[in-house]
Scaffold this motif. Structure first.
Motif, PDB file in Angstrom:
ATOM      1  N   LEU A  79      -0.436   2.415   3.701  1.00  0.00           N
ATOM      2  CA  LEU A  79      -0.191   2.176   2.282  1.00  0.00           C
ATOM      3  C   LEU A  79      -0.551   0.739   1.945  1.00  0.00           C
ATOM      4  O   LEU A  79      -0.899   0.417   0.817  1.00  0.00           O
ATOM      5  CB  LEU A  79       1.282   2.431   1.948  1.00  0.00           C
ATOM      6  CG  LEU A  79       1.700   3.896   1.909  1.00  0.00           C
ATOM      7  CD1 LEU A  79       3.203   4.011   1.769  1.00  0.00           C
ATOM      8  CD2 LEU A  79       1.015   4.632   0.771  1.00  0.00           C
ATOM      9  N   ARG A  89      -2.301   9.268   7.761  1.00  0.00           N
ATOM     10  CA  ARG A  89      -1.092   9.645   7.018  1.00  0.00           C
ATOM     11  C   ARG A  89      -0.527  10.960   7.528  1.00  0.00           C
ATOM     12  O   ARG A  89       0.653  11.224   7.399  1.00  0.00           O
ATOM     13  CB  ARG A  89      -1.406   9.737   5.532  1.00  0.00           C
ATOM     14  CG  ARG A  89      -1.661   8.358   5.000  1.00  0.00           C
ATOM     15  CD  ARG A  89      -1.610   8.263   3.522  1.00  0.00           C
ATOM     16  NE  ARG A  89      -1.851   6.874   3.144  1.00  0.00           N
ATOM     17  CZ  ARG A  89      -2.391   6.499   2.020  1.00  0.00           C
ATOM     18  NH1 ARG A  89      -2.741   7.400   1.132  1.00  0.00           N
ATOM     19  NH2 ARG A  89      -2.578   5.237   1.760  1.00  0.00           N
ATOM     20  N   ASN A 103       1.535   3.388   7.622  1.00  0.00           N
ATOM     21  CA  ASN A 103       1.105   4.596   6.931  1.00  0.00           C
ATOM     22  C   ASN A 103      -0.143   4.293   6.106  1.00  0.00           C
ATOM     23  O   ASN A 103      -0.558   5.078   5.270  1.00  0.00           O
ATOM     24  CB  ASN A 103       2.257   5.058   6.032  1.00  0.00           C
ATOM     25  CG  ASN A 103       2.047   6.432   5.484  1.00  0.00           C
ATOM     26  OD1 ASN A 103       1.509   6.561   4.398  1.00  0.00           O
ATOM     27  ND2 ASN A 103       2.411   7.453   6.209  1.00  0.00           N
ATOM     28  N   LYS A 133       5.087  -0.216   5.673  1.00  0.00           N
ATOM     29  CA  LYS A 133       4.030   0.314   4.819  1.00  0.00           C
ATOM     30  C   LYS A 133       2.655   0.193   5.472  1.00  0.00           C
ATOM     31  O   LYS A 133       1.716   0.885   5.079  1.00  0.00           O
ATOM     32  CB  LYS A 133       4.040  -0.382   3.464  1.00  0.00           C
ATOM     33  CG  LYS A 133       5.130   0.191   2.585  1.00  0.00           C
ATOM     34  CD  LYS A 133       5.274  -0.523   1.279  1.00  0.00           C
ATOM     35  CE  LYS A 133       6.590  -0.140   0.638  1.00  0.00           C
ATOM     36  NZ  LYS A 133       7.199  -1.259  -0.062  1.00  0.00           N
ATOM     37  N   CYS A 147      -0.138  12.473   1.690  1.00  0.00           N
ATOM     38  CA  CYS A 147      -1.534  12.918   1.637  1.00  0.00           C
ATOM     39  C   CYS A 147      -1.957  13.519   0.311  1.00  0.00           C
ATOM     40  O   CYS A 147      -2.913  14.300   0.265  1.00  0.00           O
ATOM     41  CB  CYS A 147      -1.854  13.931   2.742  1.00  0.00           C
ATOM     42  SG  CYS A 147      -1.831  13.200   4.362  1.00  0.00           S
ATOM     43  N   ALA A 205       1.774   8.896   0.483  1.00  0.00           N
ATOM     44  CA  ALA A 205       2.152   8.943   1.892  1.00  0.00           C
ATOM     45  C   ALA A 205       2.138  10.374   2.397  1.00  0.00           C
ATOM     46  O   ALA A 205       2.012  10.619   3.589  1.00  0.00           O
ATOM     47  CB  ALA A 205       3.531   8.324   2.086  1.00  0.00           C
TER      48      ALA A 205
END
Lengths: 270, 292
Positions: free
Chosen positions: B64, B89, B62, B59, A227, A225
């Protein structure tokens, strides 16, 4: 307190040795350790002692701290000494009783071997006294950069080391918590024979490992998250740059090595 | 055109469990047709019981997780586009529940620098960013400390600083206070409101504590994967009965007002703070007095 444990034995003072680039210290330590085992002749010992003494003096780490560092290897030291004393069968016999014979050569080899070991431990602990684990990892990462050519994942290894350093205290704390929770329910970690005690550790290790994996997966997500995508294109907040002091350090090291190698060719001191 | 910071379009996400042969054993719809919008500069809270899908939704913001169906846009960038992954991100930072598991370095300032280091910011700017972000969360005094010696609230602030250092437009926080004590929770919430007000950062706060959402601009309630209620905290909390159906508690004072109203005391709906309650109650009392 468990929170306060530090890895390694960093002694926080400001000294020229502390300020040296970790790469200089790493290579100096490596070369010093090698030099201890290649020289022959008494002049070599004198040089090695002088070199480490100057470094200790410069580092401002109190001498008793350094001596304390010898404690863990005391057993090894004693065994080495005994072996050398009793198993060398050269020179003139000084004393003998039952099956033991002591020769003068044996005493000398034992003393020199002991001296080498002591210097070895002092030399390497001086590095850990003056370098934080983080600096060490940074130094390793940058110093071994060249190994990337042969596909050694240098950045990844360094990252793993620094994450391990960060999580050791957390896992220690967690172990403590699990242990207390299990002791509260009647687990016994302290009595019994060795085998029983080892068995008692299993219910401790299983939850610890499970939780370590859970943490690892959380951490991986948090890193992504933020990077993180490997060492490629990464910059550093505190990049390592050689300064004047570091070049002086390398020069001193080269000088020492030159002297040690030179001393091996001086015949009359052998 | 008003630009949305975060937007989901009919977002569906399924957790698929497979048996050993790889056949689908069960499908668990964690998100079911969720459409949300968060505008720039807003402070939005998502409320929901355990298993309501709120963390799964977070999640997605982002990248993910990637949607099974539908789309998620961050700053008008589709999260399905892998080429935009790092941009997404960068603009939507994420803070997680456990502060210990998201701090990477052994020194506070080095941890804050981790994000900027990853995106290749020059050394000089990293220092500036680290200083600014630590200042913004009020942790400058601890910059050379080890994270292990900080309290939970302080650790979580360090984690927020780590995200701030990447200069995001938006921060998504997935139950950031769940593992903190009351003092730590207050500390973190104050920091979030300050960042929202002073730095104009969009905040999406996911939580199950009712009292944390009172000061939000907007509240979204989630239940079994669906966004079931939306509105200002006052609008949402005036529907006490419905919230209870979603297994959510209302703030204590709201609950008290609700119960009193059920018992016949003439109080307005959606009372959120103790002050409001006292005033409304005094008014009601006077009214009763004169009526009799």
């Amino acid at each position: 307190m468990i929170r306060d444990i530090t890895i390694g034995q960093y002694y926080p003072v400001d000294s020229p040795i502390h300020r040296l680039d970790p790469r200089v210290k790493l290579s100096a330590t490596m070369l010093y350790l090698v030099s201890l085992f290649v020289f022959s002749g008494y002049l070599g010992y004198v040089l090695a002692i002088a070199f480490v003494a100057v470094c200790v003096k410069l580092s401002r780490v109190p001498f008793r701290y350094i001596v304390r560092g010898l404690k863990p290897v005391l057993m090894l030291l004693i065994i080495t000494l005994l072996f050398n004393i009793f198993l060398t069968k050269q020179g003139t016999e000084l004393a003998s009783f039952w099956i033991f014979h002591i020769y003068d050569e044996g005493l000398i080899t034992a003393a020199l071997m002991g001296l080498r070991l002591v210097l070895l431990v002092i030399g390497s602990s001086l590095m850990t006294f003056t370098t934080t684990p983080n600096q060490l990892t940074d130094g390793l990462e940058k110093g071994l950069r060249g190994l990337k050519v042969i596909h050694v994942p240098v950045h990844e290894i360094a990252m793993m080391m620094s994450i391990a350093l960060r999580f050791i205290p957390i896992l220690v704390e967690e172990t403590d918590k699990i242990m207390k929770a299990q002791q509260a329910r009647g687990a016994d970690f302290e009595s019994g024979k060795l085998l029983q005690r080892v068995k008692a550790l299993i219910p401790l290790l299983v939850p610890l490992i499970v939780s370590a994996f859970r943490r690892a997966s959380d951490l991986a997500m948090a890193m992504e998250a933020r990077c993180y995508h490997g060492g490629e294109g990464r910059t550093k907040m505190k990049p390592l740059h050689y300064k004047k002091l570091d070049y002086v350090g390398y020069l001193v090291l080269a000088g020492y090595l030159g002297l040690v190698i030179g001393s091996s060719f001086v015949p009359f001191l052998k | 055109m008003k630009k949305n910071m975060l937007r989901t379009e009919n977002l569906v996400f399924e957790y698929i469990r497979r048996d050993e042969e790889g056949n689908v054993e069960s499908i668990n719809k964690a998100l079911d047709d969720v459409s949300l919008e968060v505008s720039r500069g807003e402070f939005v809270a998502i409320l929901g019981h355990n298993g309501s899908g709120k963390s799964t939704a977070a999640k997605h913001m982002n990248a993910l997780l990637s949607p099974t169906e539908g789309n998620v846009f961050v700053n008008e960038m589709n999260t399905k586009d892998e080429a935009l992954l790092w941009e997404i991100r960068k603009s939507a930072g994420m803070v997680f529940q456990n502060p210990d598991n998201q701090i990477i370095a052994s020194v506070v300032e080095e941890d804050v620098a981790f994000g900027p280091e990853n995106i290749g910011i020059p050394t000089k700017d990293i220092w500036k960013r680290v200083e600014d972000s630590l200042e913004a969360v009020g942790m400058t005094a601890y910059r050379t400390h080890s994270p292990n010696r900080l309290s939970g609230g302080q650790k979580q602030r360090v984690a927020i600083a780590g995200i701030m250092a990447m200069r995001p437009d938006c921060i998504v926080l997935d139950e950031p206070t769940a593992m903190l004590d009351p003092a730590g929770r207050k500390e973190v919430l104050r920091t979030l409101h300050e960042l929202n007000k002073n730095e104009g950062v969009t905040i999406l706060l996911i939580t199950h504590y009712m009292d944390e959402v009172i000061d939000a601009d907007r509240v979204i309630v989630m239940d079994s994967g669906k966004a079931v209620m939306q509105g200002t905290p006052r609008e949402v909390f005036s529907q006490v009965k419905r919230l209870k159906e979603y297994r959510l508690e209302v703030p204590q004072v709201t609950e008290l007002a609700y119960e009193l109203k059920q018992a016949g005391v003439p109080l307005p709906d959606g009372i959120l703070t103790v002050d409001e309650f006292t005033q409304a109650y005094l008014q009601a009392k006077n009214k009763c007095y004169y009526d009799v």
